[in-house]
Design a protein around this motif. Structure first.
Motif, mmCIF file in Angstrom:
data_model
loop_
_atom_site.group_PDB
_atom_site.id
_atom_site.type_symbol
_atom_site.label_atom_id
_atom_site.label_comp_id
_atom_site.label_asym_id
_atom_site.label_seq_id
_atom_site.Cartn_x
_atom_site.Cartn_y
_atom_site.Cartn_z
ATOM 1 N N GLY A 31 0.765 -1.244 0.000
ATOM 2 C CA GLY A 31 0.000 0.000 0.000
ATOM 3 C C GLY A 31 0.789 1.282 0.000
ATOM 4 O O GLY A 31 0.228 2.347 0.293
ATOM 5 N N GLY A 32 2.071 1.211 -0.326
ATOM 6 C CA GLY A 32 2.876 2.426 -0.332
ATOM 7 C C GLY A 32 3.268 2.864 1.072
ATOM 8 O O GLY A 32 2.990 2.173 2.060
ATOM 9 N N THR A 33 3.913 4.026 1.168
ATOM 10 C CA THR A 33 4.412 4.478 2.467
ATOM 11 C C THR A 33 3.299 4.688 3.480
ATOM 12 O O THR A 33 3.504 4.518 4.683
ATOM 13 C CB THR A 33 5.203 5.789 2.312
ATOM 14 O OG1 THR A 33 4.373 6.764 1.655
ATOM 15 C CG2 THR A 33 6.461 5.571 1.497
ATOM 16 N N GLY A 34 2.100 5.037 3.010
ATOM 17 C CA GLY A 34 0.992 5.244 3.923
ATOM 18 C C GLY A 34 0.569 3.987 4.648
ATOM 19 O O GLY A 34 -0.105 4.057 5.688
ATOM 20 N N ALA A 35 0.953 2.824 4.118
ATOM 21 C CA ALA A 35 0.563 1.553 4.737
ATOM 22 C C ALA A 35 1.548 1.087 5.797
ATOM 23 O O ALA A 35 1.285 0.114 6.505
ATOM 24 C CB ALA A 35 0.428 0.473 3.659
ATOM 25 N N VAL A 36 2.691 1.753 5.904
ATOM 26 C CA VAL A 36 3.699 1.356 6.898
ATOM 27 C C VAL A 36 3.248 1.870 8.262
ATOM 28 O O VAL A 36 3.248 3.071 8.521
ATOM 29 C CB VAL A 36 5.089 1.908 6.543
ATOM 30 C CG1 VAL A 36 6.107 1.524 7.610
ATOM 31 C CG2 VAL A 36 5.536 1.391 5.175
ATOM 32 N N ILE A 67 15.233 3.355 3.263
ATOM 33 C CA ILE A 67 15.777 4.178 2.179
ATOM 34 C C ILE A 67 17.267 3.904 2.003
ATOM 35 O O ILE A 67 17.753 3.720 0.883
ATOM 36 C CB ILE A 67 15.518 5.672 2.460
ATOM 37 C CG1 ILE A 67 14.030 5.989 2.255
ATOM 38 C CG2 ILE A 67 16.380 6.566 1.565
ATOM 39 C CD1 ILE A 67 13.617 7.353 2.752
ATOM 40 N N ARG A 68 17.993 3.867 3.119
ATOM 41 C CA ARG A 68 19.433 3.583 3.039
ATOM 42 C C ARG A 68 19.685 2.211 2.417
ATOM 43 O O ARG A 68 20.570 2.046 1.579
ATOM 44 C CB ARG A 68 20.056 3.655 4.430
ATOM 45 C CG ARG A 68 20.203 5.065 4.987
ATOM 46 C CD ARG A 68 21.003 5.041 6.279
ATOM 47 N NE ARG A 68 21.228 6.386 6.787
ATOM 48 C CZ ARG A 68 20.845 6.817 7.981
ATOM 49 N NH1 ARG A 68 20.177 6.006 8.802
ATOM 50 N NH2 ARG A 68 21.097 8.053 8.378
ATOM 51 N N ASP A 69 18.900 1.214 2.847
ATOM 52 C CA ASP A 69 19.056 -0.137 2.299
ATOM 53 C C ASP A 69 18.762 -0.167 0.798
ATOM 54 O O ASP A 69 19.472 -0.836 0.026
ATOM 55 C CB ASP A 69 18.115 -1.113 3.008
ATOM 56 C CG ASP A 69 18.520 -1.407 4.447
ATOM 57 O OD1 ASP A 69 19.635 -1.023 4.855
ATOM 58 O OD2 ASP A 69 17.701 -2.017 5.162
ATOM 59 N N ALA A 70 17.728 0.552 0.384
ATOM 60 C CA ALA A 70 17.356 0.555 -1.032
ATOM 61 C C ALA A 70 18.444 1.191 -1.874
ATOM 62 O O ALA A 70 18.833 0.658 -2.929
ATOM 63 C CB ALA A 70 16.030 1.285 -1.229
ATOM 64 N N TYR A 71 18.947 2.331 -1.439
ATOM 65 C CA TYR A 71 20.038 2.977 -2.170
ATOM 66 C C TYR A 71 21.264 2.067 -2.244
ATOM 67 O O TYR A 71 21.916 1.964 -3.292
ATOM 68 C CB TYR A 71 20.421 4.297 -1.514
ATOM 69 C CG TYR A 71 19.672 5.498 -2.010
ATOM 70 C CD1 TYR A 71 19.622 5.813 -3.363
ATOM 71 C CD2 TYR A 71 19.020 6.353 -1.120
ATOM 72 C CE1 TYR A 71 18.935 6.929 -3.829
ATOM 73 C CE2 TYR A 71 18.334 7.482 -1.570
ATOM 74 C CZ TYR A 71 18.302 7.759 -2.922
ATOM 75 O OH TYR A 71 17.626 8.864 -3.379
ATOM 76 N N ALA A 72 21.592 1.421 -1.125
ATOM 77 C CA ALA A 72 22.765 0.551 -1.098
ATOM 78 C C ALA A 72 22.603 -0.608 -2.075
ATOM 79 O O ALA A 72 23.546 -0.968 -2.791
ATOM 80 C CB ALA A 72 22.997 0.026 0.317
ATOM 81 N N ASP A 73 21.417 -1.198 -2.124
ATOM 82 C CA ASP A 73 21.185 -2.324 -3.023
ATOM 83 C C ASP A 73 21.191 -1.888 -4.489
ATOM 84 O O ASP A 73 21.710 -2.598 -5.359
ATOM 85 C CB ASP A 73 19.864 -3.014 -2.684
ATOM 86 C CG ASP A 73 19.944 -3.824 -1.393
ATOM 87 O OD1 ASP A 73 21.055 -3.989 -0.861
ATOM 88 O OD2 ASP A 73 18.887 -4.281 -0.921
ATOM 89 N N THR A 119 7.125 9.770 -5.292
ATOM 90 C CA THR A 119 6.567 10.943 -4.628
ATOM 91 C C THR A 119 7.119 11.060 -3.217
ATOM 92 O O THR A 119 7.131 10.068 -2.474
ATOM 93 C CB THR A 119 5.034 10.827 -4.560
ATOM 94 O OG1 THR A 119 4.530 10.665 -5.888
ATOM 95 C CG2 THR A 119 4.422 12.076 -3.930
ATOM 96 N N PRO A 120 7.611 12.223 -2.814
ATOM 97 C CA PRO A 120 8.143 12.381 -1.457
ATOM 98 C C PRO A 120 7.112 12.017 -0.393
ATOM 99 O O PRO A 120 5.914 12.241 -0.555
ATOM 100 C CB PRO A 120 8.500 13.870 -1.387
ATOM 101 C CG PRO A 120 8.712 14.276 -2.810
ATOM 102 C CD PRO A 120 7.748 13.448 -3.608
ATOM 103 N N GLY A 123 5.791 15.094 5.084
ATOM 104 C CA GLY A 123 6.307 15.340 6.416
ATOM 105 C C GLY A 123 7.632 14.689 6.729
ATOM 106 O O GLY A 123 8.174 14.857 7.824
ATOM 107 N N TYR A 124 8.196 13.944 5.768
ATOM 108 C CA TYR A 124 9.456 13.243 6.033
ATOM 109 C C TYR A 124 10.622 13.989 5.403
ATOM 110 O O TYR A 124 10.556 14.399 4.245
ATOM 111 C CB TYR A 124 9.400 11.820 5.465
ATOM 112 C CG TYR A 124 10.718 11.087 5.547
ATOM 113 C CD1 TYR A 124 11.158 10.537 6.748
ATOM 114 C CD2 TYR A 124 11.533 10.963 4.424
ATOM 115 C CE1 TYR A 124 12.369 9.875 6.827
ATOM 116 C CE2 TYR A 124 12.752 10.296 4.495
ATOM 117 C CZ TYR A 124 13.170 9.757 5.695
ATOM 118 O OH TYR A 124 14.363 9.102 5.772
ATOM 119 N N THR A 125 11.693 14.152 6.165
ATOM 120 C CA THR A 125 12.917 14.761 5.654
ATOM 121 C C THR A 125 14.039 13.746 5.762
ATOM 122 O O THR A 125 14.386 13.312 6.868
ATOM 123 C CB THR A 125 13.290 16.025 6.449
ATOM 124 O OG1 THR A 125 12.213 16.967 6.352
ATOM 125 C CG2 THR A 125 14.556 16.659 5.890
ATOM 126 N N ALA A 126 14.592 13.378 4.623
ATOM 127 C CA ALA A 126 15.665 12.379 4.627
ATOM 128 C C ALA A 126 16.942 12.981 5.209
ATOM 129 O O ALA A 126 17.225 14.163 5.004
ATOM 130 C CB ALA A 126 15.927 11.884 3.206
#
Length: 235
Positions: A31-36, A67-73, A119-120, A123-126
């Protein structure tokens, strides 16, 4: 001297963190980030809400790890493709091969790709270090443009990237790790334009925008990057 083994408590902590992230990734895919949702994750792991916060102190902290894991992979997929290229591979072939690796990763894990390129999250700032992670994905592309001969169509971008490298020593040094001194602006322009072509096409594909249009995403991306290679005079 051999490193000391992890204590049982440390192993349990790492296993629990991994389980939490696995569940979060499944929610993300569904469901995307809203489902987490931390409360749902805690229930599935068998922890109370307060206990879960000992592993991730907020939803944003959990997203940051994902996010860090995804970028690393993704960076690993691109780097592995670069490492498998024979010495002397033509720049155009290098560009296409690395782009194929990046697209293949994204198509195989669209929920993870959209987490870092979609889509960002409201409310989240990386954290700042994710910029370095993003650059790691582009780093293997730089050598493709080491001896490029930019055409008029891309020279405005080259001029802006050259100016960027001149005023930002860290950016210039980052580029020089892969290309000779003096080629930083051209290589940066090539990498940035590659990024826009790659993520423009791939982002549209994995979000379903190409459904029913009668073409394959890989074919479209190949055509786009061939035009980019032409613009830089890549052999």
């Amino acid at each position: 001297m051999a490193g000391s083994a992890q204590s049982p408590r440390a192993r349990y902590r790492e296993q629990t963190r991994a389980e939490i992230k696995d569940i979060a990734l499944r929610q993300l895919a569904e469901g995307g980030t809203g489902a987490v949702a931390l409360t749902r994750i805690a229930k599935e792991v068998g922890l109370s809400g307060p206990a879960l916060y000992r592993y991730f102190d907020s939803r944003d902290a959990l997203l940051t790890d994902l996010i860090r894991d995804a970028y690393a992979d993704l960076a690993q997929a691109v780097s592995a493709a670069a490492g498998a290229l024979p010495t002397g591979t033509a720049p155009r072939i290098r560009l296409q091969t690395l782009a194929v690796a990046a697209r293949s990763w994204a198509v195989a894990a669209p929920h993870r790709y959209l987490l870092i390129q979609g889509t960002p999250v409201p409310g989240y700032t990386a954290p700042a270090d994710t910029l370095d992670s993003a650059r790691a994905v582009l780093w293997p592309f730089l050598p493709a443009f080491a001896e490029a001969e930019p055409s008029a169509s891309v020279r405005p971008v080259v001029a802006q990237m050259t100016a960027w490298a001149a005023r930002d020593a860290a950016v210039a040094e980052w580029a020089r790790t892969q290309v000779p001194s003096g080629a930083e602006g051209v290589a940066l322009a090539g990498a940035v334009l590659t990024w826009t072509h790659l993520h423009g096409a791939t982002g549209l594909e994995v979000s379903g925008q190409f459904e029913g249009m009668g073409h394959d995403g890989a074919t479209l991306l190949t055509s786009q990057l061939d035009l980019l290679a032409d613009g830089f005079g890549l052999g």
